[in-house]
Scaffold this active site. Structure first.
Site, PDB file in Angstrom:
ATOM      1  N   CYS A 120      22.476  41.220   8.916  1.00  0.00           N
ATOM      2  CA  CYS A 120      21.150  41.017   8.313  1.00  0.00           C
ATOM      3  C   CYS A 120      21.063  41.489   6.864  1.00  0.00           C
ATOM      4  O   CYS A 120      20.102  41.184   6.170  1.00  0.00           O
ATOM      5  CB  CYS A 120      20.085  41.702   9.158  1.00  0.00           C
ATOM      6  SG  CYS A 120      20.026  41.045  10.827  1.00  0.00           S
TER       7      CYS A 120
ATOM      8  N   HIS B 138      13.770  42.400   4.971  1.00  0.00           N
ATOM      9  CA  HIS B 138      14.387  41.673   6.081  1.00  0.00           C
ATOM     10  C   HIS B 138      13.375  41.618   7.226  1.00  0.00           C
ATOM     11  O   HIS B 138      12.709  42.602   7.517  1.00  0.00           O
ATOM     12  CB  HIS B 138      15.659  42.405   6.519  1.00  0.00           C
ATOM     13  CG  HIS B 138      16.228  41.891   7.791  1.00  0.00           C
ATOM     14  ND1 HIS B 138      16.519  40.555   7.982  1.00  0.00           N
ATOM     15  CD2 HIS B 138      16.542  42.523   8.955  1.00  0.00           C
ATOM     16  CE1 HIS B 138      17.007  40.397   9.203  1.00  0.00           C
ATOM     17  NE2 HIS B 138      17.019  41.562   9.812  1.00  0.00           N
TER      18      HIS B 138
ATOM     19  N   ASN C  94      13.736  36.581  13.522  1.00  0.00           N
ATOM     20  CA  ASN C  94      14.828  37.149  12.729  1.00  0.00           C
ATOM     21  C   ASN C  94      15.915  36.087  12.549  1.00  0.00           C
ATOM     22  O   ASN C  94      16.626  35.763  13.501  1.00  0.00           O
ATOM     23  CB  ASN C  94      15.377  38.394  13.441  1.00  0.00           C
ATOM     24  CG  ASN C  94      16.477  39.090  12.650  1.00  0.00           C
ATOM     25  OD1 ASN C  94      16.961  38.568  11.640  1.00  0.00           O
ATOM     26  ND2 ASN C  94      16.878  40.254  13.117  1.00  0.00           N
TER      27      ASN C  94
END
Ligand SMILES: CC(C)(COP(=O)(O)OP(=O)(O)OC[C@H]1O[C@@H](n2cnc3c(N)ncnc32)[C@H](O)[C@@H]1OP(=O)(O)O)[C@@H](O)C(=O)NCCC(=O)NCCS
Length: 332
Positions: A116, A256, A286
């Site tokens: 990520c 994020h 996500n």
């Protein structure tokens, strides 16, 4: 000291058409919209459907959007970096495939694996190539087809992830705006908490690994949550301190998008109000490498030349980091 500064000069993105809502998921696993929304902030996510379509398909769409809006000739692209943990193949790199798809025949490319945090790591790398004067046009893509490694019988992970791609063009800045600073970190001792158990050289694919579902993402959610909250918040505060930025100086935090509660904790630690936090987790979940460029793309019209922006991420590995940029253009 280099006098060339790198800047993001354009942004584009792509998400697949198919929308998987929380209600759809609650038909597959024992969950519900209220639980998912209150614990994560996610309402729906996108899933790439279509036989034979991998991460490169979404990355290609994002890059085509970028080339179209800028009018840049693909032959002028020097380098393409794809931040992904779901490459089409172990090799060749997804970047190679994308370069071929968009006709970037003079570019070389490679993939960067930092989960990520991949987009931040790749953006920092691109900036260095520009700052040293070697290249003039670098495309950085964050793209992941998380549905390819998501176990849709595991309610603790399948609610979180979605598919998407975002791409930015990085060029030499024409003024004082651009990429100012970065703090990037990793700690390999965190790997047991979030990883894909099989399919790599340590545990190659076998009937046993497939039967045991070891090719899906494995996560110990609450441990990851604790690490993410602390480290993403700390590194965002650290880059502010390092650059003597107050909360008033910061125009936007672009975090994020893993969990709304992690984002809120980061904003609190930085002292910035909700109105300065750019969030689209409710629509995409996500998307791993894609969250930050997709967020910049979604909110591009809000961003004004000179805005001081903090990017922050945390991901598997563990990897984490923050970047400070002065936004380089007003979108048309
Ligand atoms: C996964 C995550 C949302 C779970 O939230 P949580 O508040 O930590 O929840 P827990 O794992 O403690 O589980 C609490 C309860 O909810 C249940 N639960 C878990 N998933 C559920 C779901 N989808 N629907 C309903 N209940 C669920 C658990 O079984 C547990 O039940 P129990 O108390 O009876 O055992 C959260 O840990 C998280 O976001 N982790 C970080 C994820 C992340 O950021 N990953 C990527 C890093 S970049």
């Amino acid at each position: 000291m280099s006098t060339i500064k790198a800047a993001i000069t354009a942004i584009s993105g792509y998400v697949p058409e198919f929308v998987m809502t929380n209600d759809e998921l609650s038909k597959i696993v024992d969950t519900n919209d209220e639980w998912i929304l209150s614990r994560t902030g996610i309402k729906e996510r996108r899933v790439l459907k279509g036989e034979g379509l991998g991460t490169s398909h979404m990355a290609e769409k994002a890059v085509r959007g970028l080339l179209e809006k800028t009018g840049v000739d693909p032959l002028d692209i020097d380098l393409i970096i794809v931040a992904t943990i779901t490459p089409d193949f172990a090799f060749p790199s997804t970047a190679n495939l994308v370069a071929d798809m968009v006709g970037a025949k003079n570019a070389f490319g490679y993939d960067l694996s930092a989960a990520c945090s991949g987009f931040l790591f790749a953006l920092d790398t691109a900036a260095k190539y520009i700052e040293c004067g070697k290249y003039k046009k670098v495309i950085v893509i964050g793209a992941d087809k998380m549905s390819a490694i998501t176990d849709y019988t595991d309610r603790t992970t399948c609610i979180l992830f979605g598919d998407g791609a975002g791409a930015v063009l990085v060029e030499p800045s024409t003024d004082e705006n651009g990429i100012e600073d970065s703090i990037l970190k990793s700690d390999g001792s965190g790997y047991p908490y979030l990883h894909q158990k099989a399919g790599g050289s340590r545990r190659p694919a076998s009937i046993e690994t497939v039967t045991n579902k070891e090719h899906y993402l494995y996560q110990e959610g609450s441990s990851v949550f604790k690490f993410a909250v602390t480290n993403m918040a700390d590194v965002a505060a650290e880059i502010m301190d390092k650059n003597k930025l107050t909360a008033d100086d910061v125009a936007y935090l672009v975090p994020h998008q893993a969990n709304k509660r992690i984002i809120d904790a980061t904003a609190r630690r930085m002292g910035v109000g909700d109105e300065k936090v750019l969030i689209n987790i409710e629509r995409y979940g996500n998307t791993t490498g894609a969250t930050i460029p997709l967020c910049l793309w979604d909110f591009e019209r809000k961003l004004k030349k000179g805005d001081k922006i903090i990017l922050a991420a945390f991901g598997g590995g563990f990897t984490w980091g923050s970047m400070y940029i002065k936004w380089a253009y007003d979108s048309k």
